[in-house]
Design a protein around this motif. Structure first.
Motif, PDB file in Angstrom:
ATOM      1  N   TYR A  75       0.845  -1.192   0.000  1.00 18.82           N
ATOM      2  CA  TYR A  75       0.000   0.000   0.000  1.00 18.82           C
ATOM      3  C   TYR A  75       0.886   1.249   0.000  1.00 18.82           C
ATOM      4  N   MET A  76       0.487   2.237  -0.797  1.00 14.99           N
ATOM      5  CA  MET A  76       1.093   3.566  -0.720  1.00 14.99           C
ATOM      6  C   MET A  76       0.034   4.495  -0.145  1.00 14.99           C
ATOM      7  N   VAL A  77       0.242   4.971   1.094  1.00 17.78           N
ATOM      8  CA  VAL A  77      -0.761   5.757   1.805  1.00 17.78           C
ATOM      9  C   VAL A  77      -0.433   7.246   1.695  1.00 17.78           C
ATOM     10  N   ILE A  78      -1.379   7.998   1.133  1.00 14.35           N
ATOM     11  CA  ILE A  78      -1.257   9.461   1.065  1.00 14.35           C
ATOM     12  C   ILE A  78      -1.763  10.020   2.384  1.00 14.35           C
ATOM     13  N   ASP A  79      -0.887  10.623   3.146  1.00 15.39           N
ATOM     14  CA  ASP A  79      -1.297  11.144   4.449  1.00 15.39           C
ATOM     15  C   ASP A  79      -1.765  12.595   4.311  1.00 15.39           C
ATOM     16  N   ASP A  80      -1.939  13.251   5.436  1.00 16.45           N
ATOM     17  CA  ASP A  80      -2.441  14.628   5.500  1.00 16.45           C
ATOM     18  C   ASP A  80      -1.708  15.539   4.510  1.00 16.45           C
ATOM     19  N   GLY A  81      -2.472  16.425   3.867  1.00 12.13           N
ATOM     20  CA  GLY A  81      -1.898  17.398   2.946  1.00 12.13           C
ATOM     21  C   GLY A  81      -2.528  17.396   1.576  1.00 12.13           C
ATOM     22  N   TRP A  82      -3.351  16.395   1.280  1.00  7.92           N
ATOM     23  CA  TRP A  82      -3.963  16.297  -0.046  1.00  7.92           C
ATOM     24  C   TRP A  82      -5.284  17.043  -0.140  1.00  7.92           C
ATOM     25  N   GLN A  83      -5.948  17.237   0.999  1.00  2.00           N
ATOM     26  CA  GLN A  83      -7.334  17.703   1.010  1.00  2.00           C
ATOM     27  C   GLN A  83      -7.446  19.180   0.643  1.00  2.00           C
ATOM     28  N   LEU A  84      -8.661  19.601   0.293  1.00  2.00           N
ATOM     29  CA  LEU A  84      -8.921  20.941  -0.218  1.00  2.00           C
ATOM     30  C   LEU A  84      -8.426  22.021   0.722  1.00  2.00           C
ATOM     31  N   CYS A  85      -8.688  21.895   2.003  1.00  2.00           N
ATOM     32  CA  CYS A  85      -8.348  22.940   2.981  1.00  2.00           C
ATOM     33  C   CYS A  85      -7.187  22.492   3.859  1.00  2.00           C
ATOM     34  N   SER A  86      -6.079  22.168   3.251  1.00  2.00           N
ATOM     35  CA  SER A  86      -4.894  21.746   3.994  1.00  2.00           C
ATOM     36  C   SER A  86      -4.045  22.978   4.307  1.00  2.00           C
ATOM     37  N   LEU A  87      -3.963  23.314   5.600  1.00  2.00           N
ATOM     38  CA  LEU A  87      -3.211  24.484   6.056  1.00  2.00           C
ATOM     39  C   LEU A  87      -2.316  24.075   7.217  1.00  2.00           C
ATOM     40  N   SER A  88      -1.347  24.895   7.554  1.00  2.00           N
ATOM     41  CA  SER A  88      -0.471  24.578   8.685  1.00  2.00           C
ATOM     42  C   SER A  88      -1.242  24.551   9.998  1.00  2.00           C
ATOM     43  N   SER A  89      -2.347  25.302  10.069  1.00  2.00           N
ATOM     44  CA  SER A  89      -3.127  25.373  11.305  1.00  2.00           C
ATOM     45  C   SER A  89      -4.426  24.577  11.233  1.00  2.00           C
ATOM     46  N   TYR A  90      -4.607  23.827  10.140  1.00  2.00           N
ATOM     47  CA  TYR A  90      -5.889  23.118   9.970  1.00  2.00           C
ATOM     48  C   TYR A  90      -5.687  21.883   9.098  1.00  2.00           C
ATOM     49  N   ASN A  91      -6.237  20.755   9.545  1.00  2.00           N
ATOM     50  CA  ASN A  91      -6.079  19.526   8.754  1.00  2.00           C
ATOM     51  C   ASN A  91      -7.389  18.737   8.673  1.00  2.00           C
ATOM     52  N   GLY A  92      -8.504  19.455   8.562  1.00  2.00           N
ATOM     53  CA  GLY A  92      -9.795  18.787   8.445  1.00  2.00           C
ATOM     54  C   GLY A  92     -10.355  18.826   7.037  1.00  2.00           C
ATOM     55  N   GLY A  93     -11.681  18.531   6.951  1.00  2.00           N
ATOM     56  CA  GLY A  93     -12.357  18.466   5.666  1.00  2.00           C
ATOM     57  C   GLY A  93     -12.784  19.821   5.164  1.00  2.00           C
ATOM     58  N   PRO A  94     -13.419  19.851   3.999  1.00  2.00           N
ATOM     59  CA  PRO A  94     -14.123  18.758   3.308  1.00  2.00           C
ATOM     60  C   PRO A  94     -13.178  17.753   2.645  1.00  2.00           C
ATOM     61  N   TRP A  95     -13.761  16.561   2.361  1.00  2.00           N
ATOM     62  CA  TRP A  95     -12.966  15.416   1.935  1.00  2.00           C
ATOM     63  C   TRP A  95     -13.296  14.925   0.538  1.00  2.00           C
ATOM     64  N   ARG A  96     -14.058  15.655  -0.219  1.00  2.00           N
ATOM     65  CA  ARG A  96     -14.490  15.139  -1.527  1.00  2.00           C
ATOM     66  C   ARG A  96     -13.802  15.837  -2.692  1.00  2.00           C
ATOM     67  N   GLN A  97     -12.703  16.535  -2.376  1.00  2.00           N
ATOM     68  CA  GLN A  97     -11.939  17.223  -3.421  1.00  2.00           C
ATOM     69  C   GLN A  97     -10.522  17.445  -2.914  1.00  2.00           C
ATOM     70  N   GLY A  98      -9.527  17.211  -3.783  1.00  2.00           N
ATOM     71  CA  GLY A  98      -8.162  17.525  -3.429  1.00  2.00           C
ATOM     72  C   GLY A  98      -7.861  18.999  -3.639  1.00  2.00           C
ATOM     73  N   ASN A  99      -6.694  19.442  -3.153  1.00  2.00           N
ATOM     74  CA  ASN A  99      -6.286  20.822  -3.381  1.00  2.00           C
ATOM     75  C   ASN A  99      -5.578  20.953  -4.734  1.00  2.00           C
ATOM     76  N   TYR A 100      -5.008  22.127  -5.017  1.00  2.00           N
ATOM     77  CA  TYR A 100      -4.466  22.362  -6.354  1.00  2.00           C
ATOM     78  C   TYR A 100      -3.264  21.476  -6.662  1.00  2.00           C
ATOM     79  N   LEU A 101      -2.599  20.925  -5.620  1.00  2.00           N
ATOM     80  CA  LEU A 101      -1.494  20.003  -5.830  1.00  2.00           C
ATOM     81  C   LEU A 101      -1.971  18.570  -6.059  1.00  2.00           C
ATOM     82  N   PHE A 102      -3.245  18.350  -5.773  1.00  4.80           N
ATOM     83  CA  PHE A 102      -3.874  17.040  -5.975  1.00  4.80           C
ATOM     84  C   PHE A 102      -5.173  17.257  -6.748  1.00  4.80           C
TER      85      PHE A 102
END
Length: 533
Positions: free
Chosen positions: A228-255
């Motif tokens: 398995y290759m597991v993508i950890d925190d950082g892929w999600q739409l609202c990935s910030l240094s101070s926040y690691n929650g959802g929404p979970w149905r879209q990646g950010n511009y790097l994903f």
């Protein structure tokens, strides 16, 4: 023999209400009553089933007490609320020590076990003093009393096991854990591979994940059980240094396209995996979905969802279904114990959480609400493997295939890996393949960690029979590392006899291990000894 008899009827039963304590009176063999409260202690097939009814009242805890002398020569091992924090150990008699879920005693010859079965409807812990044993059944709803109404709550089932001549303490612990969880859900094949967190720490992209995938595919020769290759925190739409929650149905511009990424990973010969935090979001949701307390999210960013609400469970299931439908074959969900209780396991103590707050549905205990939440995730995952992180193992057993059994290791400080990883591997090993596949966390393979220490940790994990995940920084993988990783992944892809820590009675960081029938010694310390991190 020093066996503590909790198979018999307790000598006292006490109930804690929000404003008072009530000592119940025994009526007949198994019935305890007072002020409209009733506790039944019924014996069924060698175990004792505890149930509670308290119409019109708000109940916090039920305490069962067995009075009996306890030998001062005994040593005790307990579990933890959620995951280990480097602090699991055998100790002498400490009356104020909390022993979550179950405990073991060792008298120099026999090892006896005492606990509640997995899937309890209360959050349970034991205490042992020189005069007896107490089992605390925390039936609160959040930080307030549960209001059961006319419902009878099946609180927990008490199980004990007498040790047998000739078995080691570790063998006894595994046998006892098998009694506590009758129907574990286990992965079809050993789980191993990579997780990008401990070198990337959230700084990654579609392109970098494919590079990690290519490297993993090259290093894992087993064609019948792919990694398995597991993508950890950082892929999600609202990935910030101070926040690691959802929404979970879209990646950010790097994903930009998570479904395409999962497909490309699979084409390269690995199984795609992904991380998420199901109860924290920045989405605009109905007000009644939000947990009405102030102490929840880190840095007060984001909203914590209330899983006592059926609509919230449906929302979480839709998130899980989305990840599954993208093609992710392993889903790692994280942070839910912290999000619900506002404390890490080592901070929870007997209070578990701040007093006063409650879930929207006050008719169920916290344990019941968490069980429903876990069950919803398991059902929505379909054929994807689920790994719980910062989840309660005694409630997830029988629902999730894998459990992260300790706090984070590190790709920056070896001392954190030594303190957290080795301790949880040893002391949660009795739960491996008896509750779930027990993941002691990653090898953080970076240039910041001495390779000779990481090589030992990699070797132990690969030979332990437990899941092996490696966070391999590309610039830290030279010829020696490649050779060691190929060997480790080859071992980890196969079923193995669970490793046994041979010196766990005497240290929190076992150095002597039985692996595949042979004794192996490890030196876990840097040249200058233990560092503060």
């Amino acid at each position: 023999m020093d066996y503590l008899d909790v198979r018999r009827v307790p000598d006292a039963v006490t109930v804690q209400l929000e404003d008072s304590w009530v000592s119940l009176l025994q009526h007949g063999e198994e019935r305890w009553q007072q002020q409209g409260i009733e506790v039944l202690t019924e014996f069924r097939e060698g175990q004792q089933a505890i149930s509670l009814s308290a119409p019109g009242m708000a109940v916090l805890r039920v305490a069962l007490r067995w009075r009996q002398p306890v030998s001062s020569r005994l040593r005790f091992l307990g579990d933890h609320w959620d995951r280990g924090y480097g602090d699991l150990e055998w100790r002498g008699l400490v009356p104020e020590r909390l022993l979550p879920w179950y405990f073991l005693t060792f008298n120099g010859q026999e090892t006896h076990g005492y606990g509640v079965k997995t899937g309890a409807r209360a959050i349970c812990f034991w205490q042992v003093d020189a005069s007896g044993v107490t089992l605390w059944l925390d039936v609160r709803n959040g930080g307030a009393g549960v209001e059961l109404g006319e419902r009878v709550l099946p609180v927990a089932e008490i199980v004990s096991r007498e040790g047998r001549s000739g078995e080691s303490a570790f063998q006894a612990a595994r046998a006892f854990c098998s009694q506590l969880c009758e129907r574990p859900v286990l992965p079809k094949q050993p789980v191993y591979g990579s997780n990008n967190w401990y070198y990337a720490y959230g700084n990654s992209s579609h392109r970098e994940i494919l590079a990690d995938t290519k490297l993993l595919a090259e290093l894992a020769p087993n064609q019948e059980n792919r990694p398995y290759m597991v993508i950890d925190d950082g892929w999600q739409l609202c990935s910030l240094s101070s926040y690691n929650g959802g929404p979970w149905r879209q990646g950010n511009y790097l994903f930009p396209d998570m479904g395409r990424l999962a497909g490309e990973m699979r084409e390269m010969g690995v199984r795609p995996g992904i991380w998420m935090r199901p109860l924290l979001t920045l989405e605009k949701v109905p007000a009644e979905w939000i947990l009405k307390v102030e102490h929840r999210s880190q840095n007060n960013v984001g909203l914590v969802l209330d899983p006592s609400q059926p609509a919230v469970l449906e929302h979480v299931q839709e998130d899980i279904c989305c990840l599954h439908d993208w093609g992710f074959e392993l889903i790692k969900h994280d942070f839910s114990t912290y999000d619900l209780f506002g404390r890490w396991g080592f901070q929870m103590g007997a209070q578990l959480t701040e007093p006063g707050w409650h879930f929207a549905d006050r008719s169920r205990t916290s344990a019941e609400i968490i069980l429903s939440f876990y069950r919803a995730i398991a059902e929505a995952s379909a054929d994807s493997v689920i790994i719980g992180c910062n989840t309660i193992g005694h409630l997830s057993a029988g629902l999730f295939e894998l459990q992260r059994t300790g706090d984070d290791t590190s790709g920056r400080e070896w001392e954190r890996t030594r303190f957290m990883g080795i301790n949880t591997l040893a002391f949660r090993m009795p739960q491996h393949n008896t509750f779930f596949a027990a993941d002691a966390d990653c090898v953080g393979l970076t240039n910041q960690i001495p390779w000779e220490l990481n090589q030992r940790w990699l070797d132990l994990l690969a030979r332990s029979g437990t899941p092996l995940f490696v966070s391999a920084a590309p610039d830290a993988v030279g010829p020696a590392q490649r050779e060691a990783l190929i060997q480790a992944f080859t071992l980890a892809a196969q079923e193995r006899i669970p490793a046994e820590p041979l010196d766990w009675l005497d240290t929190t960081c076992p150095a002597s291990w039985q692996l595949d029938g042979q004794t192996t010694q490890y030196d876990w310390y840097e040249a200058n000894g233990v560092r503060l991190y």
